[in-house]
Design a protein around this motif. Structure first.
Motif, PDB file in Angstrom:
ATOM      1  N   ASN A   1      -2.641  -0.662  22.796  1.00  0.00           N
ATOM      2  CA  ASN A   1      -1.276  -1.125  22.556  1.00  0.00           C
ATOM      3  C   ASN A   1      -0.468  -0.912  23.834  1.00  0.00           C
ATOM      4  O   ASN A   1       0.042   0.161  24.086  1.00  0.00           O
ATOM      5  CB  ASN A   1      -0.653  -0.358  21.389  1.00  0.00           C
ATOM      6  CG  ASN A   1       0.691  -0.921  20.980  1.00  0.00           C
ATOM      7  OD1 ASN A   1       1.306  -1.669  21.741  1.00  0.00           O
ATOM      8  ND2 ASN A   1       1.138  -0.566  19.805  1.00  0.00           N
TER       9      ASN A   1
ATOM     10  N   SER B   1       0.839  -1.194   0.000  1.00  0.00           N
ATOM     11  CA  SER B   1       0.000   0.000   0.000  1.00  0.00           C
ATOM     12  C   SER B   1       0.876   1.246   0.000  1.00  0.00           C
ATOM     13  O   SER B   1       1.421   1.647   1.016  1.00  0.00           O
ATOM     14  CB  SER B   1      -0.930  -0.001   1.210  1.00  0.00           C
ATOM     15  OG  SER B   1      -0.166  -0.026   2.379  1.00  0.00           O
TER      16      SER B   1
ATOM     17  N   PRO C   1      -5.840  15.043   7.117  1.00  0.00           N
ATOM     18  CA  PRO C   1      -7.029  15.813   6.752  1.00  0.00           C
ATOM     19  C   PRO C   1      -7.900  16.105   7.970  1.00  0.00           C
ATOM     20  O   PRO C   1      -8.475  17.172   8.087  1.00  0.00           O
ATOM     21  CB  PRO C   1      -7.746  14.902   5.760  1.00  0.00           C
ATOM     22  CG  PRO C   1      -7.148  13.546   5.930  1.00  0.00           C
ATOM     23  CD  PRO C   1      -5.775  13.743   6.457  1.00  0.00           C
TER      24      PRO C   1
ATOM     25  N   SER D   1      -5.123   5.468   9.362  1.00  0.00           N
ATOM     26  CA  SER D   1      -5.622   5.905   8.058  1.00  0.00           C
ATOM     27  C   SER D   1      -4.570   6.691   7.289  1.00  0.00           C
ATOM     28  O   SER D   1      -4.810   7.101   6.176  1.00  0.00           O
ATOM     29  CB  SER D   1      -6.879   6.753   8.234  1.00  0.00           C
ATOM     30  OG  SER D   1      -6.553   7.974   8.858  1.00  0.00           O
ATOM     31  N   MET D   2      -3.397   6.904   7.896  1.00  0.00           N
ATOM     32  CA  MET D   2      -2.368   7.687   7.213  1.00  0.00           C
ATOM     33  C   MET D   2      -1.251   6.788   6.694  1.00  0.00           C
ATOM     34  O   MET D   2      -1.128   5.637   7.077  1.00  0.00           O
ATOM     35  CB  MET D   2      -1.756   8.696   8.182  1.00  0.00           C
ATOM     36  CG  MET D   2      -2.736   9.711   8.694  1.00  0.00           C
ATOM     37  SD  MET D   2      -1.887  11.024   9.560  1.00  0.00           S
ATOM     38  CE  MET D   2      -1.055  10.119  10.806  1.00  0.00           C
ATOM     39  N   SER D   3      -0.401   7.364   5.840  1.00  0.00           N
ATOM     40  CA  SER D   3       0.734   6.607   5.310  1.00  0.00           C
ATOM     41  C   SER D   3       1.797   6.457   6.389  1.00  0.00           C
ATOM     42  O   SER D   3       1.797   7.157   7.399  1.00  0.00           O
ATOM     43  CB  SER D   3       1.323   7.342   4.117  1.00  0.00           C
ATOM     44  OG  SER D   3       1.915   8.539   4.563  1.00  0.00           O
TER      45      SER D   3
ATOM     46  N   GLN E   1       4.673   0.389  14.693  1.00  0.00           N
ATOM     47  CA  GLN E   1       3.373  -0.247  14.917  1.00  0.00           C
ATOM     48  C   GLN E   1       3.276  -0.857  16.309  1.00  0.00           C
ATOM     49  O   GLN E   1       2.256  -0.779  16.965  1.00  0.00           O
ATOM     50  CB  GLN E   1       3.107  -1.321  13.864  1.00  0.00           C
ATOM     51  CG  GLN E   1       3.075  -0.800  12.444  1.00  0.00           C
ATOM     52  CD  GLN E   1       2.038   0.282  12.243  1.00  0.00           C
ATOM     53  OE1 GLN E   1       1.086   0.400  12.990  1.00  0.00           O
ATOM     54  NE2 GLN E   1       2.241   1.111  11.233  1.00  0.00           N
ATOM     55  N   ARG E   2       4.348  -1.498  16.747  1.00  0.00           N
ATOM     56  CA  ARG E   2       4.250  -2.212  18.018  1.00  0.00           C
ATOM     57  C   ARG E   2       4.503  -1.323  19.221  1.00  0.00           C
ATOM     58  O   ARG E   2       3.978  -1.552  20.306  1.00  0.00           O
ATOM     59  CB  ARG E   2       5.212  -3.399  18.026  1.00  0.00           C
ATOM     60  CG  ARG E   2       4.579  -4.617  17.361  1.00  0.00           C
ATOM     61  CD  ARG E   2       5.357  -5.839  17.664  1.00  0.00           C
ATOM     62  NE  ARG E   2       6.342  -5.538  18.693  1.00  0.00           N
ATOM     63  CZ  ARG E   2       7.379  -6.287  18.931  1.00  0.00           C
ATOM     64  NH1 ARG E   2       7.575  -7.338  18.261  1.00  0.00           N
ATOM     65  NH2 ARG E   2       8.235  -5.975  19.870  1.00  0.00           N
TER      66      ARG E   2
ATOM     67  N   ARG F   1     -11.248  -0.528  22.478  1.00  0.00           N
ATOM     68  CA  ARG F   1     -12.455   0.094  21.946  1.00  0.00           C
ATOM     69  C   ARG F   1     -13.621  -0.135  22.871  1.00  0.00           C
ATOM     70  O   ARG F   1     -13.760  -1.228  23.443  1.00  0.00           O
ATOM     71  CB  ARG F   1     -12.814  -0.520  20.599  1.00  0.00           C
ATOM     72  CG  ARG F   1     -12.000  -0.025  19.453  1.00  0.00           C
ATOM     73  CD  ARG F   1     -12.270  -0.886  18.255  1.00  0.00           C
ATOM     74  NE  ARG F   1     -11.019  -1.201  17.602  1.00  0.00           N
ATOM     75  CZ  ARG F   1     -10.513  -0.488  16.597  1.00  0.00           C
ATOM     76  NH1 ARG F   1     -11.173   0.532  16.143  1.00  0.00           N
ATOM     77  NH2 ARG F   1      -9.364  -0.809  16.057  1.00  0.00           N
TER      78      ARG F   1
ATOM     79  N   LEU G   1       2.661   3.570  18.252  1.00  0.00           N
ATOM     80  CA  LEU G   1       1.310   4.070  18.081  1.00  0.00           C
ATOM     81  C   LEU G   1       0.291   3.192  18.789  1.00  0.00           C
ATOM     82  O   LEU G   1       0.491   1.999  18.932  1.00  0.00           O
ATOM     83  CB  LEU G   1       0.951   4.085  16.590  1.00  0.00           C
ATOM     84  CG  LEU G   1       1.766   5.003  15.702  1.00  0.00           C
ATOM     85  CD1 LEU G   1       1.463   4.709  14.248  1.00  0.00           C
ATOM     86  CD2 LEU G   1       1.458   6.445  16.026  1.00  0.00           C
TER      87      LEU G   1
ATOM     88  N   GLN H   1      -3.042   2.019  17.756  1.00  0.00           N
ATOM     89  CA  GLN H   1      -3.754   2.037  16.472  1.00  0.00           C
ATOM     90  C   GLN H   1      -5.223   2.381  16.635  1.00  0.00           C
ATOM     91  O   GLN H   1      -5.829   2.971  15.747  1.00  0.00           O
ATOM     92  CB  GLN H   1      -3.619   0.680  15.771  1.00  0.00           C
ATOM     93  CG  GLN H   1      -2.261   0.423  15.164  1.00  0.00           C
ATOM     94  CD  GLN H   1      -1.237  -0.022  16.187  1.00  0.00           C
ATOM     95  OE1 GLN H   1      -1.558  -0.171  17.360  1.00  0.00           O
ATOM     96  NE2 GLN H   1      -0.019  -0.232  15.755  1.00  0.00           N
ATOM     97  N   ALA H   2      -5.808   2.004  17.765  1.00  0.00           N
ATOM     98  CA  ALA H   2      -7.244   2.208  17.928  1.00  0.00           C
ATOM     99  C   ALA H   2      -7.585   3.674  18.192  1.00  0.00           C
ATOM    100  O   ALA H   2      -8.731   4.072  18.060  1.00  0.00           O
ATOM    101  CB  ALA H   2      -7.765   1.347  19.065  1.00  0.00           C
TER     102      ALA H   2
ATOM    103  N   GLU I   1      -8.669   7.767  12.676  1.00  0.00           N
ATOM    104  CA  GLU I   1      -7.753   6.799  13.276  1.00  0.00           C
ATOM    105  C   GLU I   1      -6.372   6.977  12.670  1.00  0.00           C
ATOM    106  O   GLU I   1      -6.223   7.287  11.501  1.00  0.00           O
ATOM    107  CB  GLU I   1      -8.247   5.370  13.026  1.00  0.00           C
ATOM    108  CG  GLU I   1      -9.371   5.005  13.966  1.00  0.00           C
ATOM    109  CD  GLU I   1      -9.688   3.524  13.943  1.00  0.00           C
ATOM    110  OE1 GLU I   1      -8.845   2.736  13.501  1.00  0.00           O
ATOM    111  OE2 GLU I   1     -10.786   3.173  14.380  1.00  0.00           O
TER     112      GLU I   1
END
Lengths: 514, 354
Positions: free
Chosen positions: B223, A21, A399, A407-409, A349-350, B290, A353, A355-356, A404
């Protein structure tokens, strides 16, 4: 065109491209693997070596291009598919079941059975012992894998790959956890397999190893193949040149500014490894305000562990940490952060951030206390203002900050992690591989930010395994290898060759001990 | 449900987001569906008396479900709440009826307010024990709270030898009267327990939205490693959610014994399962990170109305269990479908941006 002199070519990749992606991991790669030879693949982290190998091993499907096996086009839908065609792979991250025995791991998914009487454990252990003996591993096939040190686990993984009777064996950094003696045994086995006509693909960062074992070498840079040669025709200089290339990346120019007083000092940081030895071996380093110090090192050199020790993530680490000349007493992360330290972790990622949560909540997560009234109420307006400021300062392309964060790169996610760290108003910023897995534009933004922050008097300590990056960004360069701080040099005195050499230093000493 | 989004044309993207909105509102839709269904098929369902009675039933589960929501958001579970309800009821009943016997001829009696505070403290302490087991001794939440489930229930039974503490009217000379106010008193026409629910729910919703601890709860569940790296004191957050859950359970213990004016040691048996069901129905994700208080309250109403309505329709309690189970499973299936759809929609938006 080369068909005639490619008789010994067992597998060809033709014009293979792989897109994730938003990121092109491999572009238009042509690669031939030769029977009975060691095909070496080198490149910096993120150059696309692993992606290429995962395509061959059936883990990933190429977005474009085709795979020819013995001249016939094939398509692998799963690793099992590739295995049926005789392709085995030892992954960089070990894929073993810690809760099963060595023999059970070697025969996982193709257990030896006795009809309806279930698995024939005796036969499995016997055959597993055979494979292990070939590697001189000295491992009991009945021990649980989780009880083995990491180096021996790697040998188990290799034994498993050998047991598959593969025609193509891919080894992705197989020596990263092996001692010198174990490496010698592995090379012996590789030579045996080579004599049997197996095509070996060997990926490693250790140039001297490649020179020792390789026959053909292919160099990758930014997903493209930039060099292909016989190993006997080339030297390490050629490899470094092909790896780095001549076209400079977009690095921010250093802004001339005077360095301040000492802002950070770590003394004698040690972290024992679970499997024995030290992951961080008596590392002492000092940093002045406004200085950027780059730590270069290979994977497993102990850079991340060192950062984690400084941030108080490891309770059993030892050593002292000073910020602005005063010792930091707090041993937990929250205390270290309020003392003025901040870390941008390697694994976004771990560790970076949640993520939720939204972009906004991630940004302010570490500094909520700054927006609080009466000790418990978050003042929305104050929080909002800082979020907007951070998004503007770091040019985060968000934007809507309430979306969440996923949703970004990748590059923008990284900027959020940096923003989160900066919001704690640190005096010393630790950045672990800040440019990992982000695109070129975002990289340039991150580098510019680092320069700007240094200009504002922040002390920055960053780690990287990208030579060019460490040369371009740092005021001073430190090299870590096998947990030790090998050398610290000023940028003016550093050369690429010297750094590459130093990064293998730690492994040499183990060789002498062995 | 996801077939609509496998193609990438604009119209499908639009229908995808309509579907997504519908799925997000599923708990509301479920609530209206059960209310509409029972107002047609169950006699007297919409009468004020019945609505208030149902709300009182729902309130009990809603308290537990709120505590449970915070626990589940951090990625844990609290199986002990039902037993805490039982034990706290016995503590309140015992204190009103017998006081504390000091073993040398004196007995201390507390007034009703003190009894309530002590009972709440007992609930919080049991929650703290859960929290300590989980944070300091690294026991998995499921096991730790399973242990306290048995221990608390055991103590509840031991406290009276398995007997009920009856008739908790109290004695005026000891100022232990007035316990009935909690369970059957009314303020401005609404039962007191409903008022307490409103106050606690607003406080919990505020906590989740506008305080650092609330944000930390979500971060820990989303996390844990990243939360720790950001300097969040993860153990404190976990301690807090289990203590809050114990606090909520203690309220329920008080309200039930006050409604019945008696404490029975088996009270609250399997309440934890209803609380988990309400939280999940309200959109709380069992994997953590959540959930909302509002959703949980609605979830509790759906479950409560469902069981009361089925009783009013005279449906066998065996069928009630089957129906309740199916509703919970469907809720989670829709939740997963929504998660997937959401990811596809965001990916599509990303792709459109280029």
């Amino acid at each position: 065109m080369q068909a005639r002199d490619d008789d010994d070519c067992i597998l060809r990749l033709e014009d293979v491209t792989k897109v994730y992606s938003g990121i092109v991991a491999v572009r238009h790669a042509d690669l031939s693997l030769r029977r009975g030879a060691v095909n070496v693949l080198v490149g910096e982290n993120g150059a696309g070596k692993s992606t290429l190998m995962r395509i061959i091993a059936g883990v990933e499907k190429p977005s474009l291009g085709r795979i020819l096996l013995d001249g016939k086009e094939v398509e692998f839908h799963s690793p099992a598919d590739a295995q049926r065609h005789g392709i085995g792979m030892v992954f960089q991250e070990l894929n073993l079941f810690g809760n099963l025995s060595v023999a059970e791991n070697i025969f996982a998914t193709r257990e030896l059975t006795r009809g309806f009487r279930g698995i024939d454990h005796g036969a499995q252990v016997e055959r597993a012992t055979g494979f292990l003996d070939r590697l001189d591993a000295g491992i009991d096939a009945e021990t649980l894998v989780e009880d083995l040190p990491i180096g021996q686990q790697q040998l188990v993984e290799i034994a498993k790959a050998i047991s598959l009777d593969t025609r193509i064996l891919i080894l992705d950094e197989p020596t990263s956890a092996l001692s010198a003696a174990e490496v010698d045994v592995l090379f012996k086995v590789i030579r045996e397999l080579k004599a049997q006509g197996v095509a070996i693909v060997y990926i490693s960062h250790r140039l001297e190893e490649l020179m020792r074992i390789g026959d053909y070498i292919t160099v990758l840079r930014d997903g493209q193949i930039t060099g292909h040669a016989m190993v006997k025709d080339i030297d390490t200089k050629w490899i470094v040149r092909s790896m780095i290339g001549s076209d400079a990346k977009d690095f921010a120019k250093s802004i001339a500014h005077r360095l301040g007083e000492e802002a950070f000092r770590a003394e004698d940081i040690c972290l024992p490894r679970r499997t024995g030895g030290l992951a961080v071996d008596h590392v002492s380093i000092s940093l002045r305000a406004g200085e950027v110090l780059g730590i270069y090192g290979l994977m497993g050199a102990g850079r991340s562990e060192f950062f984690e020790c400084v941030m108080g993530q490891h309770r059993h680490s030892s050593g002292r940490v000073f910020v602005d000349g005063t010792e930091v007493d707090a041993t937990d992360t929250a205390g270290r952060i309020s003392a003025g330290l901040a870390l941008i972790p390697e694994d976004r990622q771990r560790e970076g951030l949640v993520q939720a949560l939204s972009i906004a909540s991630n940004l302010t997560l570490a500094s909520l206390d700054r927006f609080v009234r009466f000790g418990f109420h978050i003042v929305g307006a104050r929080e909002q203002a800082s979020i907007e400021a951070a998004i503007r300062d770091l040019s985060i392309k968000a934007p809507n900050p309430d979306f969440e964060v996923t949703s970004m790169s990748g590059g923008n996610q990284q900027k959020v992690v940096i923003g989160k760290a900066l919001m704690t108003k640190p005096k010393v910023l630790l950045m672990d591989e800040p440019s990992r897995g982000i695109d070129v534009g975002a990289k340039a933004d991150v580098f510019r930010t680092m320069r700007r922050l240094a200009g504002e008097g922040l002390a920055i300590l960053f780690s990287t395994s990208d030579l060019e990056e460490v040369m371009a960004l740092s005021d001073r360069i430190a090299v870590m290898s096998n947990g030790r701080l090998v050398t610290v040099v000023g940028r003016a005195d550093a050369t690429e060759e010297m750094i590459v050499k130093a990064s293998a230093e730690g492994h040499k000493t183990t060789r002498e001990h062995a | 449900m996801t077939t609509a989004t496998t193609t990438t044309t604009a119209t499908d993207a639009a229908s995808g987001s309509v579907l997504l909105t519908l799925m997000k509102l599923r708990t509301f839709i479920a609530l209206f569906a059960v209310i509409a269904f029972f107002s047609i098929f169950a006699p007297n369902f919409l009468s004020t008396a019945n609505l208030i009675l149902m709300s009182k039933h729902v309130a009990l589960n809603a308290f537990l479900a709120m505590g449970m929501t915070f626990v589940i958001i951090t990625g844990g579970i609290d199986l002990s709440v039902g037993s805490i309800v039982g034990l706290c009821g016995m503590v309140a009943g015992g204190l009103i009826l017998n006081g504390i016997d000091l073993q040398f001829g004196y007995t201390i009696y507390f007034n009703v307010v003190e009894v309530c505070l002590i009972t709440l403290a007992v609930g919080i302490v049991i929650g703290a024990v859960n929290g300590l087991l989980i944070t300091k001794l690294n026991v998995a939440p499921f096991i730790a709270t399973l242990g306290t489930l048995y221990v608390a229930r055991g103590f509840a039974l031991l406290s009276s030898g398995g007997q009920t503490f009856p008739n908790l009217v109290g004695k005026p000379e000891l100022s232990t009267t007035g316990f009935a106010f909690l369970g059957s008193g009314r303020l401005l026409g609404l039962p007191v327990s409903i008022w307490i629910l409103i106050v606690v729910a607003l406080a919990a919703a505020y906590l989740a939205r506008y305080t650092p601890i609330g944000r930390h709860i979500f971060a820990v569940g989303g996390n844990e490693r990243a939360a720790r790296m950001s300097g969040i004191r993860v153990n404190r957050v976990k301690m807090f959610v289990y203590m809050f859950s114990g606090f909520c359970a203690a309220i329920v213990g008080l309200v039930i014994s006050s409604e019945l004016m008696a404490s029975h040691p088996a009270t609250g048996n399997s309440f934890e399962l209803n609380a988990i069901a309400a939280a999940v129905l309200g959109g709380t994700s069992m994997s953590g990170g959540r959930g909302t208080i509002g959703g949980t309250i609605i979830g509790a109403f759906v479950i409560g109305i469902l069981s009361d309505g089925l009783v009013m329709m005279g449906i066998s309690s065996f069928w009630q269990m089957v129906i309740k189970g199916i509703v919970i499973i469907v809720a989670v299936v829709v939740d997963q479908a929504q998660r997937r759809l959401q990811q596809q929609v965001t990916l599509m938006q990303l792709a459109k941006k280029g």
